[in-house]
Design a protein around this motif. Structure first.
Motif: not given
Length: 537
Positions: A122-133, A152-165
């Protein structure tokens, strides 16, 4: 005879059960033949011993041992980090050394999931705000497909982490993906959507860290949020919720561990406890207290649970520095009311710290200002002398933590737990422990490795890997070596044994947050921008 029940046969047979559900690489015809020979299983925690089923299980073990095992969930079968003997996995590797292939990937911190001819990420494209598989061809590293999961929204995460965790979990037909921003999603191996189980966006301040696990026809997920904390089982074919167990205890403490499976029970490392729940109904079976923030996933070996119970105040060098309350009032009580509001508290004073990360981008301190809500116990928006004194006592006295061995046994149908030993120094916050042979290993920030005899709890050695920085990836083992990846991108390889013996340090020159994966003689390592497949060439 109706539906048969597997509860507990012998430890070897229980291990086979774990291997089956952990994802052994077995030809489909072998697996189908296994299913035809065995009765349907209900995992209700009963103590009925089905010897004919055990025989089938042992037949399956032989087949799976020949075929090898796949790495189809976080940290491999039952999250143990074991790859066994795999010819081809190199000791030395790097951006241009022993590279079978490499491919560019969008940032994420989920670990590679291996199943069939695919690597799933999984990945998260920050520029597009997209969750990807992403589905990647194991032979050549080509991206076969990529799908965007709407949220609809993206969770807030620690700067070491990612919404694709969360790491993907897979079987022969499907993959199961969890995003704390929106829910659980099922795809086939070609990226076609099968079902979705939508959930509201997580409202945690630092993001989620758990991954789902797969047991037969059940997807198991432990979700702990500010709104609700619960364990759920979803039907793997339909996404239907089979049961849901709500955890007690509120506040801002959240477990991050991936669920483990032991004797028909789901074992969870949670805030200040290890607890187990029935696989069939989710009912709480037993628990044992440990002082822990529950960021790491334990391991189970020979009916002993090894849990890295880390606490912010568990060791002297983790303690922060709090000035006297009278001094704080003199310097910062602007409205002279004898209390400190969150606005009046400066950023300087700290409750706890991570000394190995001082001055680094990820930060190592826990400022009082950031943890104001934990100190303000009566929730009136201000800290008084009594509340400040309580926080100061915790910082000064500390809270004992440790790598803890807990023996699990069944007596008269009940699980008994016995704490065997605990090692209280150099305990890692995030990386899971690793059992290899007679020893258990733990690796913490700064590249400090501790090797402990798993029976006696005595320390064989503690040393520095000379690969400093943060450690988020968990160690794994293959070919009698331990593999430890630092956040700075250095992967240290050393021999498993009572004495430390370095084999190699491999600098990939880029951040590593994900745990490596191994399958069929290839090791997969994810950096911030690249997925590497390393094999001896």
């Amino acid at each position: 005879m109706g539906r048969k029940v597997l509860a507990r046969v012998v430890s070897q047979e229980a291990r086979v059960w774990e291997l089956w559900h952990g994802g052994s690489q077995v030809r489909k015809d072998v697996r189908q033949g296994y299913k035809e020979r065995c009765a349907e299983i209900i995992t209700d925690g009963s103590d009925i011993v089905v010897r004919s089923f055990a025989s089938c299980m042992m037949t399956f073990l032989v087949a799976s041992a020949v075929a090898g095992e796949e790495w189809s969930q976080f940290r491999g079968p039952n999250s143990a980090g074991h790859a066994g003997v795999q010819d081809g996995v190199p000791v030395e590797f790097g951006p241009e050394t022993n590279v079978l292939w490499k491919c560019k990937v969008t940032r994420g911190v989920s670990s590679p999931c291996i199943r069939g001819n695919r690597v799933f990420l999984t990945s998260f494209d920050k520029t597009k705000s997209e969750l990807q598989v992403i589905g990647i061809d194991r032979d050549n590293g080509t991206t076969v497909w990529q799908v965007v999961v709407p949220s609809d929204a993206i969770e807030k995460v620690h700067k070491a982490s990612s919404p694709a965790n969360a790491t993907v979990v897979a079987n022969d037909q499907h993959i199961y993906v969890y995003f704390a921003s929106c829910g659980v999603f099922c795809f086939d191996h070609d990226g076609k959507s099968v079902w979705e189980h939508l959930l509201p966006v997580s409202t945690r301040f630092n993001g989620s860290g758990t991954s789902p696990t797969l047991v037969g026809d059940r997807v198991i997920l432990n979700r702990e949020d500010t709104q609700e904390k619960y364990l759920i089982a979803l039907n793997s074919e339909t996404g239907e919720q089979l049961w849901k167990t709500t955890h007690g205890g509120g506040g801002m403490s959240f477990g991050e561990a991936t669920p483990l499976i032991w004797n028909n029970q789901i074992v969870l490392h949670r805030h200040n406890e290890v607890a187990a729940f029935g696989l069939a109904d989710g009912k709480r079976r037993w628990s044992t207290p440990v002082s822990t923030t529950a960021a790491s996933t334990p391991v189970i070996h020979d009916d002993t649970l090894y849990v890295g119970a880390w606490n912010n105040f568990g060791e002297a060098d983790l303690a922060g520095r709090l000035p006297e309350f009278a001094l704080m009032l003199k310097q910062h009580d602007k409205d002279s009311d004898g209390h400190l509001s969150s606005k009046e508290v400066p950023w300087g004073p700290t409750l706890a710290q991570r000394p190995e990360l001082a001055g680094r981008r990820l930060g190592g301190n826990m400022p009082v200002k950031f943890m104001f809500g934990a100190i303000d116990t009566n929730r009136d928006g201000k800290v008084d002398k009594s509340e400040w004194s309580k926080a100061t006592d915790v910082v000064r006295k500390g809270v004992e933590h440790g790598l803890t061995a807990i023996h699990l046994s069944r007596q008269a149908g009940q699980v008994q737990t016995e704490t065997l030993w605990s090692v209280n120094k150099s305990v890692p916050e995030v990386p899971s422990p690793l059992v290899v042979g007679d020893n258990v290993y733990m690796i913490k920030n700064g590249g400090i490795v501790t090797c402990v005899n798993r029976t006696a709890g005595t320390e064989n050695y503690r040393t520095r890997l000379k690969a400093s920085g943060p450690y988020f990836a968990s160690p794994i083992t293959v070919n009698g070596h331990v593999i430890a990846a630092s956040g700075d991108g250095v992967v240290t390889v050393f021999k498993a044994g009572d004495d430390f013996e370095l084999s190699a340090r491999n600098d990939l020159k880029e951040e590593i947050m994900a745990t490596p994966a191994v399958s069929d003689g290839v090791m997969y390592v994810r950096t911030a921008s690249t997925l590497y497949a390393f094999s001896r060439l």
